[in-house]
Design a protein around this motif. Sequence first.
Motif, mmCIF file in Angstrom:
data_model
loop_
_atom_site.group_PDB
_atom_site.id
_atom_site.type_symbol
_atom_site.label_atom_id
_atom_site.label_comp_id
_atom_site.label_asym_id
_atom_site.label_seq_id
_atom_site.Cartn_x
_atom_site.Cartn_y
_atom_site.Cartn_z
ATOM 1 N N ASP A 163 -39.005 12.421 61.871
ATOM 2 C CA ASP A 163 -39.896 13.328 61.167
ATOM 3 C C ASP A 163 -39.104 14.592 60.825
ATOM 4 O OD1 ASP A 163 -39.678 14.261 63.729
ATOM 5 O OD2 ASP A 163 -41.802 14.192 64.206
ATOM 6 N N MET A 164 -39.758 15.678 60.504
ATOM 7 C CA MET A 164 -39.105 16.872 59.970
ATOM 8 C C MET A 164 -37.908 17.313 60.825
ATOM 9 S SD MET A 164 -42.149 19.566 60.914
ATOM 10 C CE MET A 164 -41.326 20.953 60.163
ATOM 11 N N PRO A 165 -36.827 17.817 60.178
ATOM 12 C CA PRO A 165 -35.584 18.138 60.888
ATOM 13 C C PRO A 165 -35.757 19.110 62.051
ATOM 14 C CG PRO A 165 -35.247 18.232 58.512
ATOM 15 C CD PRO A 165 -36.726 18.067 58.731
ATOM 16 N N GLN A 166 -36.697 20.065 61.947
ATOM 17 C CA GLN A 166 -36.855 21.058 63.005
ATOM 18 C C GLN A 166 -37.826 20.615 64.095
ATOM 19 O OE1 GLN A 166 -37.608 21.834 59.711
ATOM 20 N NE2 GLN A 166 -35.605 22.663 59.160
ATOM 21 N N ALA A 167 -38.318 19.378 63.990
ATOM 22 C CA ALA A 167 -39.331 18.922 64.936
ATOM 23 C C ALA A 167 -38.719 18.611 66.301
ATOM 24 C CB ALA A 167 -40.052 17.688 64.391
ATOM 25 N N ALA A 168 -39.594 18.418 67.280
ATOM 26 C CA ALA A 168 -39.154 18.185 68.655
ATOM 27 C C ALA A 168 -38.379 16.878 68.796
ATOM 28 C CB ALA A 168 -40.374 18.171 69.574
ATOM 29 N N THR A 169 -38.607 15.914 67.900
ATOM 30 C CA THR A 169 -37.944 14.617 68.001
ATOM 31 C C THR A 169 -36.435 14.749 67.902
ATOM 32 O OG1 THR A 169 -39.884 13.654 66.914
ATOM 33 C CG2 THR A 169 -37.943 12.270 67.100
ATOM 34 N N VAL A 170 -35.970 15.542 66.937
ATOM 35 C CA VAL A 170 -34.536 15.726 66.751
ATOM 36 C C VAL A 170 -33.931 16.424 67.966
ATOM 37 C CG1 VAL A 170 -32.766 16.818 65.333
ATOM 38 C CG2 VAL A 170 -34.748 15.746 64.241
ATOM 39 N N ARG A 171 -34.611 17.454 68.476
ATOM 40 C CA ARG A 171 -34.099 18.149 69.658
ATOM 41 C C ARG A 171 -34.035 17.211 70.853
ATOM 42 N NH1 ARG A 171 -35.874 19.663 74.051
ATOM 43 N NH2 ARG A 171 -38.033 19.206 73.508
ATOM 44 N N PHE A 172 -35.038 16.334 70.998
ATOM 45 C CA PHE A 172 -35.034 15.380 72.107
ATOM 46 C C PHE A 172 -33.811 14.473 72.027
ATOM 47 C CE2 PHE A 172 -35.967 11.246 73.946
ATOM 48 C CZ PHE A 172 -36.452 11.584 75.205
ATOM 49 N N CYS A 173 -33.498 13.998 70.829
ATOM 50 C CA CYS A 173 -32.339 13.109 70.670
ATOM 51 C C CYS A 173 -31.047 13.827 71.025
ATOM 52 C CB CYS A 173 -32.273 12.578 69.241
ATOM 53 S SG CYS A 173 -33.558 11.369 68.871
ATOM 54 N N THR A 174 -30.925 15.068 70.600
ATOM 55 C CA THR A 174 -29.710 15.835 70.859
ATOM 56 C C THR A 174 -29.586 16.210 72.330
ATOM 57 O OG1 THR A 174 -29.758 16.732 68.614
ATOM 58 C CG2 THR A 174 -28.406 17.885 70.224
ATOM 59 N N ASP A 175 -30.657 16.761 72.902
ATOM 60 C CA ASP A 175 -30.599 17.280 74.267
ATOM 61 C C ASP A 175 -30.733 16.195 75.330
ATOM 62 O OD1 ASP A 175 -30.390 19.687 73.027
ATOM 63 O OD2 ASP A 175 -32.381 20.410 73.558
#
Length: 314
Positions: A163-175
């Motif tokens: 979903d959107m680049p700033q969403a929690a999903t992207v942060r979860f994948c990175t962190d």
Amino acid sequence: MNKRFNILTIVGLTLIIGLLPSCGGKPTNTNYDETAKLFAADKSISPVMDEAFNCFYNKTQRQLYPLYMSEQEAIDSLLELKVYLVFTTRKLTTNEENIIRNQQHNPRQQPLAYDGMALIVNRDNPDTLMLVDNFKKILKGDITTWRELYPESKLDTIRLVFDMPQAATVRFCTDSILGGEKMKTSGNIRAVDTAPDVINYVENHKDAIGIVGSIWLNDQRDTTNVTFKRNVTVMRVGTTPLNAVKPYQYYLATGEYPFIRTIWGICTDPRNSGTPRRFFNFCWNPGEEGQLLFGRAGLFPAWREYSLRDVVVK
């Protein structure tokens, strides 16, 4: 004289106390009445938050209006005193806590429930197992084709969609998945706007893998929470083929599913009886219906006691 003084003193104190907010100190924000009508949340958890608030409103007749945005935007709204309540998938950082305390507010943070980050593929894709190490390589761009995962696959490039680049999903994948390592953000990896857009994209692209919260996939018709929507296929994920499982509620409870995130409530409402504080308590308190509601949505509640029973998974 003394009697008259005592009576006046009592009356004066009564008036002063009556002017203070009930069960709490005086808010420092002069726009409290407007700010207290709102709460902010990450878009990726909007289904359960909508359901929780509807239940809360039916019980209390207290009105709040949700603002759905990226996770960081929601937290920024809290720091800027635009809202007193946010729902996210991470706690405040130490610096963010200090900003709030410097504003004479006391941030309260509680885990509400646990959600599985699901990997979904097109129904016509026969390859439905993902190893954790392989998914890390996809995120970093080290694996880009289906044949690198399954040599006999008839599909070519893996299209990974969020979903959107700033969403929690992207942060979860990175962190949480990559442990802070850099994630590839171009080429075969793309972002759409919302979780439903991710699901629609996977429905229409045989070579796609989507990553969404399992909250978006729960089949509300199944009260046992062992059925996902049938318009896409949810992959089994594990460190080996033998321990690979889907993000069923049971595997969230036992921790066997590898990609689990925590949904947090964060409240800075200065009034104990304020609507934001009441809704915050409704969501995390074991005696309230909010915890039961999270369980019915397919999440694993953080505070409510649960019993496990055998079910047949078809």
